[in-house]
Design a protein around this motif. Structure first.
Motif, PDB file in Angstrom:
ATOM      1  N   ASP A  11      -8.541 -19.839 -69.729  1.00 11.88           N
ATOM      2  CA  ASP A  11      -8.668 -21.188 -69.164  1.00 11.88           C
ATOM      3  C   ASP A  11      -7.362 -21.664 -68.503  1.00 11.88           C
ATOM      4  O   ASP A  11      -7.262 -22.820 -68.111  1.00 11.88           O
ATOM      5  N   GLY A  12      -6.378 -20.798 -68.409  1.00 11.14           N
ATOM      6  CA  GLY A  12      -5.153 -21.135 -67.690  1.00 11.14           C
ATOM      7  C   GLY A  12      -4.031 -21.734 -68.513  1.00 11.14           C
ATOM      8  O   GLY A  12      -3.013 -22.161 -67.965  1.00 11.14           O
ATOM      9  N   PHE A  13      -4.183 -21.789 -69.829  1.00  8.37           N
ATOM     10  CA  PHE A  13      -3.098 -22.289 -70.671  1.00  8.37           C
ATOM     11  C   PHE A  13      -1.972 -21.261 -70.695  1.00  8.37           C
ATOM     12  O   PHE A  13      -2.204 -20.059 -70.572  1.00  8.37           O
ATOM     13  N   ARG A  14      -0.742 -21.750 -70.849  1.00  5.95           N
ATOM     14  CA  ARG A  14       0.419 -20.855 -70.936  1.00  5.95           C
ATOM     15  C   ARG A  14       1.055 -20.870 -72.316  1.00  5.95           C
ATOM     16  O   ARG A  14       1.822 -19.981 -72.650  1.00  5.95           O
ATOM     17  N   ALA A  15       0.742 -21.924 -73.115  1.00  2.31           N
ATOM     18  CA  ALA A  15       1.331 -22.023 -74.451  1.00  2.31           C
ATOM     19  C   ALA A  15       0.392 -22.767 -75.382  1.00  2.31           C
ATOM     20  O   ALA A  15      -0.375 -23.631 -74.948  1.00  2.31           O
ATOM     21  N   ILE A  16       0.485 -22.412 -76.661  1.00  2.00           N
ATOM     22  CA  ILE A  16      -0.256 -23.114 -77.708  1.00  2.00           C
ATOM     23  C   ILE A  16       0.763 -23.673 -78.687  1.00  2.00           C
ATOM     24  O   ILE A  16       1.695 -22.976 -79.100  1.00  2.00           O
ATOM     25  N   MET A  21      -4.732  -9.808 -87.896  1.00  2.00           N
ATOM     26  CA  MET A  21      -5.681  -9.984 -86.792  1.00  2.00           C
ATOM     27  C   MET A  21      -5.259 -11.125 -85.869  1.00  2.00           C
ATOM     28  O   MET A  21      -5.435 -11.050 -84.652  1.00  2.00           O
ATOM     29  N   GLU A  22      -4.685 -12.182 -86.445  1.00  2.00           N
ATOM     30  CA  GLU A  22      -4.210 -13.294 -85.623  1.00  2.00           C
ATOM     31  C   GLU A  22      -2.966 -12.896 -84.830  1.00  2.00           C
ATOM     32  O   GLU A  22      -2.825 -13.267 -83.671  1.00  2.00           O
ATOM     33  N   VAL A  23      -2.091 -12.123 -85.445  1.00  2.00           N
ATOM     34  CA  VAL A  23      -0.901 -11.642 -84.740  1.00  2.00           C
ATOM     35  C   VAL A  23      -1.334 -10.795 -83.542  1.00  2.00           C
ATOM     36  O   VAL A  23      -0.801 -10.948 -82.440  1.00  2.00           O
ATOM     37  N   ALA A  24      -2.317  -9.943 -83.749  1.00  2.00           N
ATOM     38  CA  ALA A  24      -2.813  -9.103 -82.648  1.00  2.00           C
ATOM     39  C   ALA A  24      -3.399  -9.965 -81.532  1.00  2.00           C
ATOM     40  O   ALA A  24      -3.175  -9.698 -80.342  1.00  2.00           O
ATOM     41  N   ALA A  25      -4.137 -11.026 -81.896  1.00  2.00           N
ATOM     42  CA  ALA A  25      -4.730 -11.923 -80.890  1.00  2.00           C
ATOM     43  C   ALA A  25      -3.647 -12.670 -80.118  1.00  2.00           C
ATOM     44  O   ALA A  25      -3.737 -12.818 -78.896  1.00  2.00           O
ATOM     45  N   ILE A  26      -2.620 -13.123 -80.817  1.00  2.00           N
ATOM     46  CA  ILE A  26      -1.508 -13.826 -80.168  1.00  2.00           C
ATOM     47  C   ILE A  26      -0.800 -12.875 -79.203  1.00  2.00           C
ATOM     48  O   ILE A  26      -0.554 -13.215 -78.051  1.00  2.00           O
ATOM     49  N   ALA A  27      -0.491 -11.687 -79.681  1.00  2.00           N
ATOM     50  CA  ALA A  27       0.229 -10.712 -78.857  1.00  2.00           C
ATOM     51  C   ALA A  27      -0.575 -10.320 -77.617  1.00  2.00           C
ATOM     52  O   ALA A  27      -0.032 -10.283 -76.512  1.00  2.00           O
ATOM     53  N   SER A  28      -1.864 -10.069 -77.783  1.00  2.00           N
ATOM     54  CA  SER A  28      -2.668  -9.625 -76.636  1.00  2.00           C
ATOM     55  C   SER A  28      -2.915 -10.743 -75.630  1.00  2.00           C
ATOM     56  O   SER A  28      -3.137 -10.475 -74.454  1.00  2.00           O
ATOM     57  N   SER A  29      -2.838 -11.977 -76.077  1.00  2.00           N
ATOM     58  CA  SER A  29      -3.072 -13.104 -75.164  1.00  2.00           C
ATOM     59  C   SER A  29      -1.920 -13.278 -74.172  1.00  2.00           C
ATOM     60  O   SER A  29      -2.114 -13.766 -73.068  1.00  2.00           O
ATOM     61  N   GLY A  30      -0.711 -12.919 -74.600  1.00  2.00           N
ATOM     62  CA  GLY A  30       0.458 -13.132 -73.760  1.00  2.00           C
ATOM     63  C   GLY A  30       0.921 -14.575 -73.712  1.00  2.00           C
ATOM     64  O   GLY A  30       1.900 -14.909 -73.045  1.00  2.00           O
ATOM     65  N   LEU A  31       0.229 -15.460 -74.436  1.00  2.00           N
ATOM     66  CA  LEU A  31       0.602 -16.872 -74.443  1.00  2.00           C
ATOM     67  C   LEU A  31       1.853 -17.097 -75.287  1.00  2.00           C
ATOM     68  O   LEU A  31       2.065 -16.429 -76.289  1.00  2.00           O
ATOM     69  N   HIS A  32       2.634 -18.082 -74.882  1.00  2.00           N
ATOM     70  CA  HIS A  32       3.759 -18.511 -75.697  1.00  2.00           C
ATOM     71  C   HIS A  32       3.175 -19.278 -76.884  1.00  2.00           C
ATOM     72  O   HIS A  32       2.210 -20.031 -76.740  1.00  2.00           O
ATOM     73  N   SER A  60      11.742 -24.965 -72.132  1.00  2.00           N
ATOM     74  CA  SER A  60      12.629 -24.410 -71.110  1.00  2.00           C
ATOM     75  C   SER A  60      12.785 -22.898 -71.269  1.00  2.00           C
ATOM     76  O   SER A  60      12.913 -22.181 -70.282  1.00  2.00           O
ATOM     77  N   GLU A  61      12.738 -22.408 -72.485  1.00  2.48           N
ATOM     78  CA  GLU A  61      12.859 -20.967 -72.722  1.00  2.48           C
ATOM     79  C   GLU A  61      11.643 -20.209 -72.179  1.00  2.48           C
ATOM     80  O   GLU A  61      11.806 -19.291 -71.378  1.00  2.48           O
ATOM     81  N   PRO A  62      10.422 -20.546 -72.567  1.00  8.03           N
ATOM     82  CA  PRO A  62       9.263 -19.824 -72.022  1.00  8.03           C
ATOM     83  C   PRO A  62       9.113 -19.954 -70.505  1.00  8.03           C
ATOM     84  O   PRO A  62       8.678 -19.012 -69.848  1.00  8.03           O
ATOM     85  N   GLU A  63       9.482 -21.103 -69.945  1.00  6.67           N
ATOM     86  CA  GLU A  63       9.357 -21.279 -68.496  1.00  6.67           C
ATOM     87  C   GLU A  63      10.234 -20.290 -67.738  1.00  6.67           C
ATOM     88  O   GLU A  63       9.874 -19.833 -66.664  1.00  6.67           O
ATOM     89  N   ALA A  64      11.375 -19.946 -68.307  1.00  6.89           N
ATOM     90  CA  ALA A  64      12.313 -19.033 -67.650  1.00  6.89           C
ATOM     91  C   ALA A  64      12.144 -17.591 -68.129  1.00  6.89           C
ATOM     92  O   ALA A  64      12.769 -16.692 -67.593  1.00  6.89           O
ATOM     93  N   ALA A  65      11.302 -17.373 -69.135  1.00  7.79           N
ATOM     94  CA  ALA A  65      11.176 -16.049 -69.748  1.00  7.79           C
ATOM     95  C   ALA A  65      10.385 -15.086 -68.876  1.00  7.79           C
ATOM     96  O   ALA A  65       9.505 -15.485 -68.126  1.00  7.79           O
ATOM     97  N   ASP A  66      10.700 -13.817 -69.027  1.00  9.15           N
ATOM     98  CA  ASP A  66       9.978 -12.781 -68.291  1.00  9.15           C
ATOM     99  C   ASP A  66       8.816 -12.217 -69.111  1.00  9.15           C
ATOM    100  O   ASP A  66       8.157 -11.276 -68.706  1.00  9.15           O
ATOM    101  N   GLY A  67       8.580 -12.792 -70.276  1.00 10.94           N
ATOM    102  CA  GLY A  67       7.482 -12.340 -71.135  1.00 10.94           C
ATOM    103  C   GLY A  67       7.149 -13.392 -72.167  1.00 10.94           C
ATOM    104  O   GLY A  67       7.662 -14.509 -72.140  1.00 10.94           O
ATOM    105  N   GLN A  68       6.321 -13.027 -73.083  1.00 10.79           N
ATOM    106  CA  GLN A  68       5.842 -13.923 -74.134  1.00 10.79           C
ATOM    107  C   GLN A  68       6.983 -14.310 -75.072  1.00 10.79           C
ATOM    108  O   GLN A  68       7.871 -13.513 -75.354  1.00 10.79           O
ATOM    109  N   ARG A  69       6.950 -15.558 -75.570  1.00 17.94           N
ATOM    110  CA  ARG A  69       7.932 -16.025 -76.533  1.00 17.94           C
ATOM    111  C   ARG A  69       7.221 -16.681 -77.712  1.00 17.94           C
ATOM    112  O   ARG A  69       6.192 -17.346 -77.540  1.00 17.94           O
ATOM    113  N   LEU A  70       7.793 -16.497 -78.896  1.00 18.69           N
ATOM    114  CA  LEU A  70       7.346 -17.163 -80.117  1.00 18.69           C
ATOM    115  C   LEU A  70       8.462 -18.122 -80.501  1.00 18.69           C
ATOM    116  O   LEU A  70       9.588 -17.698 -80.748  1.00 18.69           O
TER     117      LEU A  70
END
Length: 156
Positions: free
Chosen positions: A50-55, A67-78, A110-120
């Motif tokens: 749906d176009g979200f970039r972070a939760i 299973m949740e870690v796998a879902a978070i990782a595969s989503s690529g969302l921050h 500010s960190e995820p906006e400038a990041a080249d990948g997913q951030r936790l």
């Protein structure tokens, strides 16, 4: 950035975050038709589609469930997490959660906006205890400078 507030985030926080982050689109899960009650395992992929970039969540146990870690990782969302101390319910708990999120979220984004990948990201909680949040002065015992009746040049 399009931000999704998980259903464990108090709904009153939504409007406050919207006011503070006018450059971002902030939506609570309960404001999306049919999204309430979605399991976290499905929520991350659904949010990405749906176009979200972070939760934003206060579910601190997600990262301990494989299973949740796998879902978070595969989503690529921050994923942005804050801890809400369960000892402090009601207004104190809500105030602490809002203060934690409002004080740290602009920095956290500010960190995820400038990041080249997913951030936790984990936000550091604000301590709502009386000792940390209040300083009380009895002007009869310790009058502030210029207090009426205070003797000039004295500590009292």
């Amino acid at each position: 950035m399009k931000l999704l507030l998980d259903e464990n985030v108090p709904r009153p926080m939504t409007e406050i975050v919207r006011i503070l982050l006018t450059a971002h689109e902030v939506i609570h899960v309960h404001d999306l038709n049919g999204w309430a009650g979605t399991k976290d395992i499905e929520l991350y992929d659904k949010a990405r589609a749906d176009g979200f970039r972070a939760i934003i969540t206060n579910d601190t146990k997600q990262l301990s469930r494989p299973m949740e870690v796998a879902a978070i990782a595969s989503s690529g969302l921050h994923r942005i997490e804050y801890r809400q101390n369960n000892k402090h319910g009601g207004l104190v708990g809500l105030g602490s959660a809002i203060a934690t999120v409002c004080a740290a979220l602009p920095h956290a984004l500010s960190e995820p906006e400038a990041a080249d990948g997913q951030r936790l990201v984990s936000l550091t909680s604000i301590d709502p205890t009386r000792q940390k949040r209040l300083q009380i002065t009895d002007p009869a015992a310790t009058p502030p400078k210029h207090w009426p009746g205070r003797l000039p040049g004295s500590g009292a």
